[in-house]
Design a protein around this motif. Structure first.
Motif, short mmCIF file in Angstrom:
data_model
loop_
_atom_site.label_atom_id
_atom_site.label_comp_id
_atom_site.label_asym_id
_atom_site.label_seq_id
_atom_site.Cartn_x
_atom_site.Cartn_y
_atom_site.Cartn_z
N UNK A 223 37.74 -64.75 20.05
CA UNK A 223 36.80 -65.29 19.06
C UNK A 223 35.87 -66.10 19.46
N UNK A 224 34.87 -66.34 18.58
CA UNK A 224 33.60 -67.36 18.77
C UNK A 224 33.39 -68.14 17.41
N UNK A 225 32.92 -69.25 17.54
CA UNK A 225 32.91 -70.02 16.07
C UNK A 225 31.88 -70.95 16.32
N UNK A 226 31.28 -71.52 15.33
CA UNK A 226 30.49 -72.65 15.19
C UNK A 226 31.20 -73.90 14.62
N UNK B 265 29.44 -75.00 19.70
CA UNK B 265 29.98 -73.49 19.43
C UNK B 265 31.16 -73.35 20.46
N UNK B 266 32.06 -72.51 20.26
CA UNK B 266 33.08 -72.26 21.10
C UNK B 266 33.79 -70.74 21.18
N UNK B 267 34.35 -70.89 22.03
CA UNK B 267 35.41 -69.30 22.48
C UNK B 267 36.88 -69.64 22.39
N UNK B 268 37.49 -68.81 22.18
CA UNK B 268 38.82 -68.91 21.93
C UNK B 268 39.66 -67.51 21.99
N UNK B 269 40.95 -67.65 22.51
CA UNK B 269 41.66 -66.29 22.50
C UNK B 269 43.20 -66.52 22.20
N UNK B 270 43.82 -65.43 21.73
CA UNK B 270 45.09 -65.77 21.48
C UNK B 270 46.02 -64.54 21.31
N UNK B 271 47.11 -64.77 20.61
CA UNK B 271 47.88 -63.65 20.46
C UNK B 271 48.79 -63.98 19.05
N UNK B 272 48.78 -63.02 18.19
CA UNK B 272 49.26 -63.08 16.92
C UNK B 272 50.67 -62.21 16.84
N UNK C 225 47.14 -69.82 20.10
CA UNK C 225 45.74 -69.63 20.53
C UNK C 225 45.30 -71.01 21.30
N UNK C 226 44.28 -70.82 22.21
CA UNK C 226 43.63 -71.86 22.72
C UNK C 226 42.14 -71.87 22.94
N UNK C 227 41.36 -72.76 23.12
CA UNK C 227 39.72 -72.52 22.93
C UNK C 227 39.22 -73.64 23.74
N UNK C 228 37.96 -73.29 24.15
CA UNK C 228 36.86 -74.55 24.58
C UNK C 228 35.84 -74.47 23.53
N UNK C 229 35.16 -75.56 23.53
CA UNK C 229 33.90 -75.76 22.72
C UNK C 229 32.96 -76.79 23.40
N UNK C 230 31.73 -76.53 23.41
CA UNK C 230 30.55 -77.46 23.73
C UNK C 230 29.51 -77.49 22.86
N UNK C 231 28.77 -78.51 22.94
CA UNK C 231 27.67 -78.66 21.93
C UNK C 231 26.97 -80.20 22.48
N UNK C 232 26.44 -80.86 21.30
CA UNK C 232 25.84 -82.04 21.37
C UNK C 232 26.43 -83.11 20.44
N UNK D 183 39.27 -77.31 22.94
CA UNK D 183 39.07 -77.34 21.56
C UNK D 183 40.53 -77.59 20.92
N UNK D 184 41.23 -76.21 20.97
CA UNK D 184 42.57 -76.53 20.07
C UNK D 184 43.54 -75.77 21.16
N UNK D 185 44.67 -76.11 21.03
CA UNK D 185 46.05 -75.50 21.38
C UNK D 185 46.44 -75.25 20.15
N UNK D 186 46.88 -74.05 19.60
CA UNK D 186 47.36 -74.21 18.48
C UNK D 186 48.73 -73.15 18.34
N UNK D 187 49.64 -73.36 17.39
CA UNK D 187 50.83 -72.49 17.13
C UNK D 187 50.62 -72.67 15.49
N UNK D 188 50.05 -71.43 15.04
CA UNK D 188 49.98 -71.34 13.23
C UNK D 188 50.94 -70.41 12.66
N UNK D 189 51.20 -70.81 11.58
CA UNK D 189 51.85 -69.89 10.42
C UNK D 189 50.91 -69.45 9.80
N UNK D 190 50.95 -67.88 9.64
CA UNK D 190 49.67 -67.28 8.78
C UNK D 190 50.68 -66.39 7.86
N UNK D 191 50.03 -66.24 6.59
CA UNK D 191 50.36 -65.64 5.32
C UNK D 191 49.37 -64.40 5.41
N UNK D 192 49.57 -63.20 5.34
CA UNK D 192 48.62 -62.36 5.21
C UNK D 192 48.89 -61.53 3.69
#
Length: 194
Positions: free
Chosen positions: A105-108, A131-138, A150-157, A184-193
């Motif tokens: 993923x990518x995000x602002x 802005x950042x880039x992230x990757x993960x597994x669901x 998931x995990x990600x990095x971000x950079x900016x000002x 940016x984040x190291x995440x372990x998330x609970x998701x409801x779809x």
């Protein structure tokens, strides 16, 4: 003549309606809500992310984090906090299917922060945009519940940025705007779809 026009219009409307119904059935939109357990463990940072599938392989994400708390460490007498107000939006690509398997993923992102730490007792305050880039597994646990890593990095000002030697003395070590790149984040998330 009037009957031919009427029949043509009815036939055309029937074809358009069937086409839209078939397209909607092929493209079922999913909505997901998730919360990151690692953020909750990080001094009680409340967080919520919403996602919407656009296609079998793409989803849009938007989320927010909020932490107004501060804690005194027992025995050390140090203030410990990770105060922040964060908002972000982005997209994800899912090679297999949305909300299951690997993703990138990518995000602002925007964040206002004021934080100290156990290892570095300096006080860091300011605002950042980037802005950042992230990757993960669901991992699909059931039809509606997922567990996401998931995990990600971000950079900016950074702007309105000040780094103090300690929260009590308020002696400025560094100030002014600066560029950054960081985890940016190291995440372990609970998701409801839905």
């Amino acid at each position: 003549m009037m009957n031919k026009r009427f029949l043509t219009i009815i036939l055309l409307l029937s074809v358009i309606t069937c086409t839209f119904q078939m397209t909607a059935q092929e493209r079922k939109t999913s909505v997901a809500l998730s919360t990151d357990l690692v953020d909750w463990a990080n001094l009680g940072t409340a967080n919520l992310e919403a996602g919407v599938s656009l296609h079998r392989h793409f989803s849009l994400q938007a989320g927010a984090k909020f932490n107004p708390w501060s804690f005194k460490t027992l025995g050390l007498g140090l203030d410990l906090y990770n105060k922040q107000t964060t908002a972000y939006a982005g997209f994800r690509y899912w090679p297999w299917y949305v909300y299951s398997g690997w993703w990138v993923g990518a995000q602002a992102q925007y964040t206002g922060y004021s934080e100290t730490g156990v290892w570095r007792h300096a006080l860091d305050t300011g605002k950042a945009i980037g802005a950042g880039l992230s990757f993960g597994y669901t991992l699909m646990l059931s039809e509606n519940f997922n567990l996401e890593f998931g995990a990600g990095v971000w950079g900016g000002r950074r702007f309105e940025h000040t780094l103090y030697c300690c929260p009590d003395c308020m002696k400025v070590r560094q100030s002014g705007p600066e560029n950054f790149v960081m985890l940016n984040d190291i995440s372990v998330s609970v998701m409801y779809v839905f």
